[in-house]
Design an enzyme around this catalytic site. Sequence first.
Site, PDB file in Angstrom:
ATOM      1  N   ARG A  86      -2.143  -2.335   8.070  1.00 34.72           N
ATOM      2  CA  ARG A  86      -1.968  -1.739   7.002  1.00 34.72           C
ATOM      3  C   ARG A  86      -2.830  -2.047   5.985  1.00 34.72           C
ATOM      4  O   ARG A  86      -3.792  -1.384   5.546  1.00 34.72           O
ATOM      5  CB  ARG A  86      -0.579  -2.107   6.072  1.00 34.72           C
ATOM      6  CG  ARG A  86      -0.782  -1.679   4.566  1.00 34.72           C
ATOM      7  CD  ARG A  86       0.714  -2.103   4.126  1.00 34.72           C
ATOM      8  NE  ARG A  86       1.960  -1.293   4.379  1.00 34.72           N
ATOM      9  CZ  ARG A  86       2.531  -0.356   3.651  1.00 34.72           C
ATOM     10  NH1 ARG A  86       1.835   0.111   2.798  1.00 34.72           N
ATOM     11  NH2 ARG A  86       3.602   0.118   4.372  1.00 34.72           N
ATOM     12  N   MET A 143      -2.462 -11.647   5.581  1.00 34.59           N
ATOM     13  CA  MET A 143      -2.310  -9.971   4.122  1.00 34.59           C
ATOM     14  C   MET A 143      -1.655  -8.696   4.202  1.00 34.59           C
ATOM     15  O   MET A 143      -2.623  -8.089   4.912  1.00 34.59           O
ATOM     16  CB  MET A 143      -3.562 -10.211   2.833  1.00 34.59           C
ATOM     17  CG  MET A 143      -3.704 -11.543   2.446  1.00 34.59           C
ATOM     18  SD  MET A 143      -2.945 -12.042   1.151  1.00 34.59           S
ATOM     19  CE  MET A 143      -3.613 -13.467   0.860  1.00 34.59           C
ATOM     20  N   HIS A 144      -1.109  -8.408   3.669  1.00 34.57           N
ATOM     21  CA  HIS A 144      -0.024  -7.281   3.744  1.00 34.57           C
ATOM     22  C   HIS A 144       0.576  -6.078   3.396  1.00 34.57           C
ATOM     23  O   HIS A 144       0.804  -4.775   2.929  1.00 34.57           O
ATOM     24  CB  HIS A 144      -0.066  -6.446   5.632  1.00 34.57           C
ATOM     25  CG  HIS A 144       1.701  -7.422   5.877  1.00 34.57           C
ATOM     26  ND1 HIS A 144       2.079  -8.070   5.685  1.00 34.57           N
ATOM     27  CD2 HIS A 144       3.151  -6.777   5.232  1.00 34.57           C
ATOM     28  CE1 HIS A 144       3.280  -8.927   5.779  1.00 34.57           C
ATOM     29  NE2 HIS A 144       4.103  -7.555   5.757  1.00 34.57           N
ATOM     30  N   ARG A 145       0.584  -7.297   2.021  1.00 33.65           N
ATOM     31  CA  ARG A 145       1.835  -5.896   0.959  1.00 33.65           C
ATOM     32  C   ARG A 145       0.499  -5.170   0.201  1.00 33.65           C
ATOM     33  O   ARG A 145      -0.503  -5.359   0.091  1.00 33.65           O
ATOM     34  CB  ARG A 145       1.641  -7.541   0.040  1.00 33.65           C
ATOM     35  CG  ARG A 145       2.277  -8.342   0.594  1.00 33.65           C
ATOM     36  CD  ARG A 145       4.326  -8.567   0.398  1.00 33.65           C
ATOM     37  NE  ARG A 145       4.354  -9.518   1.337  1.00 33.65           N
ATOM     38  CZ  ARG A 145       6.020  -9.268   1.783  1.00 33.65           C
ATOM     39  NH1 ARG A 145       6.614  -7.854   1.643  1.00 33.65           N
ATOM     40  NH2 ARG A 145       6.804 -10.222   2.986  1.00 33.65           N
TER      41      ARG A 145
END
Length: 363
Positions: free
Chosen positions: A240, A205-207
């Site tokens: 991120r 997950m990085h959005r």
Amino acid sequence: MVVGPVVHVVGARPNFVKAAPVFSALSALGVVQRLVHTGQHYDPAMSDVFFADLDLPEPDANLGVGSGSHATQTAALLVGLEHAFEELVPSLVVVYGDVNSTLAAALVAAKLHVPVAHVEAGLRSFDASMPEEINRRLTDQLAQLLFATSPEALVHLGNEGIPADRVHFVGNPMIDTLLRHRHRLDPARERARLALPDRYGVVTMHRPANVDRPEDAVRLVDALVAASEDVALVWPLHPRSREGLRRAGLQEREGLRLSDPLGYLDFLSLVSGAAVVITDSGGIQEETTVLGVPCLTVRESTERPITITAGTNRLVRPDEVVESVRRILFDEGPRPAGDGPPLWDGRAGERIADVLVSWSSPA
Ligand code: UD1
């Protein structure tokens, strides 16, 4: 007739994976090429390891633009790329996917009157809050040659007024790379290295919508921790996301096994042996489809609906993760192997190279 080199612009992890087969197919045809790395991704684990895993040549230039706000990063990209193109004098610039480096390269090339080819054109999530959606739409408007990975992209480009003779449906170069390296994937090795049980799931997950704001990160991590009661979950962390978890005070949450980012072969080895993948990535929706691994995409939309209709993907909200994981683990048998998306056959790079060569030297 082409005089200057074909210049490929890459900047972020998924670009490297898509460019490799196009570069190698053009090399086989004897085309003079240069590779420009913008430096959008710069940590060794986010960049160097991909060049080694994928046999990509050293970039001819690395612009070192690094991170920043969208304006800061895009401005640095524009300045750096203009300088690079003035030195390299490309006959054609090839850009990949939907990252900030993609749009910046297309914009600079267009202003210098250099034709642009966009690989992975026409994908649309219709969610303008995603920076990638803005990058995709504008890049497609600037390109002379548009290479589509799935049939619905042709419809989107037609609806946006792109002449059909610019658009070529060629298949998926990211899948070329996967098929080319599939024999090197070793799930048992990764499982042992990360001390995982036989049955495990992989999280990526990085959005911004999932990890940037603490309240979103908490909602997501709560769901993952609950799901980890049914299956061990390992999460190789994008920088991120590491920062998002730190801000939300979540880096020590029990139940999740966090790891550093993995290289291409290590990551796909892990995915190929997983019972389920939970992601918000674009490319991983495609890779799980080809590997036959069930994929839960924690987003409200996908620009890759073919991974749902012809693959193993489905969209879920955070509050649906636990139930969806359970269904995959306990209720659903193995998925019937379909044909998969059309032309995802490992030959997209060759098709793109053929089009580029005939376009640049018409009979
Ligand atoms: C970018 C793409 C996204 C793609 C992703 C793949 C845009 C708008 N987004 O997102 O579409 O899915 O790449 O990974 O282009 N950082 C590091 N080291 C690095 C690179 C980044 O520490 O090598 C950190 C920095 O804190 C940076 C943050 O990650 O601020 C975000 O990097 P950035 O390139 O802005 O976007 P990504 O989230 O990686």
